[in-house]
Write a protein that holds these residues in place. Structure first.
Motif, PDB file in Angstrom:
ATOM      1  N   LEU A  90       0.851  -1.187   0.000  1.00  0.00           N
ATOM      2  CA  LEU A  90       0.000   0.000   0.000  1.00  0.00           C
ATOM      3  C   LEU A  90       0.888   1.238   0.000  1.00  0.00           C
ATOM      4  N   VAL A  91       0.559   2.199  -0.842  1.00  0.00           N
ATOM      5  CA  VAL A  91       1.318   3.445  -0.954  1.00  0.00           C
ATOM      6  C   VAL A  91       0.785   4.445   0.078  1.00  0.00           C
ATOM      7  N   LEU A  92       1.677   5.123   0.775  1.00  0.00           N
ATOM      8  CA  LEU A  92       1.255   6.089   1.785  1.00  0.00           C
ATOM      9  C   LEU A  92       0.528   7.268   1.153  1.00  0.00           C
ATOM     10  N   ASP A  93      -0.463   7.781   1.884  1.00  0.00           N
ATOM     11  CA  ASP A  93      -1.121   9.018   1.487  1.00  0.00           C
ATOM     12  C   ASP A  93      -0.120  10.166   1.558  1.00  0.00           C
ATOM     13  N   GLU A  94      -0.360  11.210   0.778  1.00  0.00           N
ATOM     14  CA  GLU A  94       0.561  12.343   0.728  1.00  0.00           C
ATOM     15  C   GLU A  94       0.439  13.267   1.940  1.00  0.00           C
ATOM     16  N   GLY A  95      -0.609  13.087   2.757  1.00  0.00           N
ATOM     17  CA  GLY A  95      -0.852  13.998   3.870  1.00  0.00           C
ATOM     18  C   GLY A  95      -0.510  13.439   5.231  1.00  0.00           C
ATOM     19  N   VAL A  96       0.381  12.465   5.295  1.00  0.00           N
ATOM     20  CA  VAL A  96       0.734  11.883   6.593  1.00  0.00           C
ATOM     21  C   VAL A  96       2.238  11.639   6.688  1.00  0.00           C
ATOM     22  N   ILE A  97       2.734  11.631   7.919  1.00  0.00           N
ATOM     23  CA  ILE A  97       4.071  11.115   8.212  1.00  0.00           C
ATOM     24  C   ILE A  97       3.870   9.817   8.977  1.00  0.00           C
ATOM     25  N   LEU A  98       4.384   8.731   8.455  1.00  0.00           N
ATOM     26  CA  LEU A  98       4.208   7.421   9.078  1.00  0.00           C
ATOM     27  C   LEU A  98       5.523   6.937   9.679  1.00  0.00           C
ATOM     28  N   GLU A  99       5.409   6.353  10.867  1.00  0.00           N
ATOM     29  CA  GLU A  99       6.535   5.689  11.520  1.00  0.00           C
ATOM     30  C   GLU A  99       6.104   4.271  11.885  1.00  0.00           C
ATOM     31  N   ILE A 100       7.032   3.352  11.866  1.00  0.00           N
ATOM     32  CA  ILE A 100       6.803   2.004  12.378  1.00  0.00           C
ATOM     33  C   ILE A 100       7.638   1.875  13.646  1.00  0.00           C
ATOM     34  N   VAL A 101       6.961   1.672  14.786  1.00  0.00           N
ATOM     35  CA  VAL A 101       7.679   1.637  16.062  1.00  0.00           C
ATOM     36  C   VAL A 101       7.520   0.276  16.725  1.00  0.00           C
ATOM     37  N   ARG A 102       8.420  -0.006  17.623  1.00  0.00           N
ATOM     38  CA  ARG A 102       8.352  -1.250  18.390  1.00  0.00           C
ATOM     39  C   ARG A 102       7.120  -1.187  19.292  1.00  0.00           C
ATOM     40  N   PRO A 103       6.228  -2.186  19.210  1.00  0.00           N
ATOM     41  CA  PRO A 103       4.992  -2.153  20.008  1.00  0.00           C
ATOM     42  C   PRO A 103       5.256  -1.891  21.486  1.00  0.00           C
ATOM     43  N   GLY A 104       4.457  -0.991  22.039  1.00  0.00           N
ATOM     44  CA  GLY A 104       4.590  -0.643  23.442  1.00  0.00           C
ATOM     45  C   GLY A 104       5.595   0.452  23.704  1.00  0.00           C
ATOM     46  N   THR A 105       6.290   0.907  22.652  1.00  0.00           N
ATOM     47  CA  THR A 105       7.279   1.979  22.778  1.00  0.00           C
ATOM     48  C   THR A 105       7.019   3.011  21.688  1.00  0.00           C
ATOM     49  N   GLY A 106       7.854   4.052  21.649  1.00  0.00           N
ATOM     50  CA  GLY A 106       7.804   5.016  20.566  1.00  0.00           C
ATOM     51  C   GLY A 106       9.033   4.946  19.704  1.00  0.00           C
ATOM     52  N   ASP A 107       9.788   3.857  19.809  1.00  0.00           N
ATOM     53  CA  ASP A 107      11.075   3.734  19.130  1.00  0.00           C
ATOM     54  C   ASP A 107      10.907   3.173  17.722  1.00  0.00           C
ATOM     55  N   PRO A 108      11.305   3.925  16.696  1.00  0.00           N
ATOM     56  CA  PRO A 108      11.210   3.423  15.321  1.00  0.00           C
ATOM     57  C   PRO A 108      12.057   2.164  15.130  1.00  0.00           C
ATOM     58  N   VAL A 109      11.531   1.228  14.338  1.00  0.00           N
ATOM     59  CA  VAL A 109      12.256  -0.011  14.060  1.00  0.00           C
ATOM     60  C   VAL A 109      12.945   0.114  12.710  1.00  0.00           C
ATOM     61  N   PRO A 110      13.930  -0.743  12.428  1.00  0.00           N
ATOM     62  CA  PRO A 110      14.591  -0.702  11.117  1.00  0.00           C
ATOM     63  C   PRO A 110      13.607  -0.997   9.991  1.00  0.00           C
ATOM     64  N   GLU A 111      13.877  -0.465   8.812  1.00  0.00           N
ATOM     65  CA  GLU A 111      12.999  -0.685   7.664  1.00  0.00           C
ATOM     66  C   GLU A 111      12.833  -2.178   7.397  1.00  0.00           C
ATOM     67  N   GLY A 112      11.594  -2.588   7.199  1.00  0.00           N
ATOM     68  CA  GLY A 112      11.287  -3.986   6.940  1.00  0.00           C
ATOM     69  C   GLY A 112      10.847  -4.748   8.175  1.00  0.00           C
TER      70      GLY A 112
END
Length: 413
Positions: free
Chosen positions: A250-272
């Protein structure tokens, strides 16, 4: 331009990132100034310094459970819990309620939830008729897609949920160009049409959301002449990502900033790596910053073969918490707790969601000495969750002692 909704979709990725990060400090400052909840949550944060993803990652993640708690605390004075930047009146057209109960404002801007982009990618064009089978009652799903359809120049038939025979009749007589709704209900409608010996030749495309859309159901629709694509949107955030003709994530919408974080934290995970989807929007009316969806996904490498250059994600891969989506509706552990408070004779309970796509089944297993209250518990579950539920009484002490309130045991093959 016919292949793309607008020029934003084919921007140089570096330019897109620069544009988003340039707008980010202004949005954070606006949230602090106009939404009282963020004045508290981001107290002491200098918005002018949040100009990178690293700086953004230092801000707290606001999860749906926290939004709900703040709304509950402020029910008497502000049902939005301080998260809305607009007040009732011309700037707020409608208010919706999602299970929990969470209240969401609808602003007056064109394409408020930004779903026209997803509809365009699914093949819809101005002048077409769309059959909308998302709910129009209390919850915002019907309005989310109707709003985007109108922005695209389409006409909408508000079918809503249920009444499958009447909806099939409307489809046969109005001849819509496509369908928007949950994939499972589209299958129900097509099976009902077959049983009624009613042909629906005009129905050739669909934009689907609200639940998982497995390849098996996609192929089933294709066999019946329907090109089904999916989008990922929420009542809080609007459109997050959408599927294209490439069918590669799925391609991201142009109006958002998306992060993937470790569940239960706010720490971004490595791509993939799989983690929780956290989104910051640029909605001025409901300016959510680092909002944790509770959904799991992962970023895909590279760009979409269609030429869209925004980041892609794998799509919905499950829940980071126990909140579960059943037939397009979220079911929260708190809702189970609300029901159990009505029945002190119930010692413990576990809600088990089973079945395959288009056949979700909920069973509430309750520990109790007697099964006399089973029917009343089932009725209470339907009252609170708006979904049917079977109640199974089990012996005291027989449920696992693992703290799990909701178990998603469905197959997504």
């Amino acid at each position: 331009m016919t292949d793309f909704y607008d020029a934003l979709e084919t921007r140089d990725p570096a330019q897109r990132e620069a544009d988003l990060l340039a707008a980010l400090p202004r949005q954070i400052a606006h949230a602090q100034a106009a939404a009282p909840a963020f004045a508290t949550l981001l107290n002491g944060i200098d918005a002018t310094q949040v100009t990178s993803r690293e700086a953004l990652a230092k801000l707290p993640v606001i999860r749906k459970s926290e939004l709900l708690e703040r709304q509950k605390q402020l029910r008497a004075s502000d049902p939005f819990g301080g998260f809305s930047a607009i007040a009732r009146g011309p700037a707020m057209l409608r208010v919706f309620a999602s299970p929990g109960t969470i209240y969401e404002p609808e602003g007056a801007t064109r394409d408020y939830w930004r779903t026209a982009r997803a509809l365009h990618a699914a093949g819809f064009r101005s002048g077409e008729l769309l059959h909308n089978s998302f709910s129009y009652h209390m919850t915002p799903a019907g309005a989310i897609l109707e709003n985007g359809a109108h922005a695209l120049g389409c006409t909408v038939f508000p079918g809503g949920t249920g009444q499958s025979e009447q909806q099939v009749e409307a489809m046969a007589e109005l001849r819509p160009d496509g369908y928007i709704g949950t994939p499972s209900f589209l299958r129900i409608l097509l099976e009902k049409a077959a049983a009624m010996n009613v042909a629906l030749p005009s129905l050739t495309k669909a934009l689907l959301s609200g639940e998982a859309f497995p390849p098996s159901l996609r192929d089933w629709l294709a066999e019946r002449g329907i090109d089904g694509k999916q989008c990922y949107a929420t009542a809080d955030l609007g459109l997050i990502a959408y599927e294209t003709s490439a069918r590669e994530g799925l391609v991201l919408d142009e109006g958002v900033i998306l992060e993937i974080v470790r569940p239960g934290t706010g720490d971004p995970v490595p791509e993939g790596e799989v983690g929780e989807v956290v989104v910051t929007t640029f909605n001025r009316d409901y300016p959510l910053v680092r909002f944790g969806t509770g959904d799991l996904s992962a970023v895909l490498p590279g760009h979409c073969p269609t030429g869209r250059t925004n980041t892609r994600i794998k799509g919905w891969m499950g829940r980071a918490d126990q909140t579960t989506k059943v037939r397009g509706m979220f079911v929260h552990p708190g809702q189970v707790a609300t029901v159990l408070k009505r029945f002190p004779e119930v010692l413990r309970a576990r809600l088990v969601v089973e079945g395959e796509m288009a056949d979700d089944r909920m069973t509430l297993k309750v520990e109790a000495a007697s099964s006399a209250m089973a029917a009343q518990v089932a009725e209470a579950m339907r009252d609170v969750t708006k979904l049917r539920c079977t109640v199974e009484v089990v012996a005291p002490g027989s449920l696992p002692n693992d703290g799990k309130v909701i178990e998603d045991a469905r197959s997504y093959k």
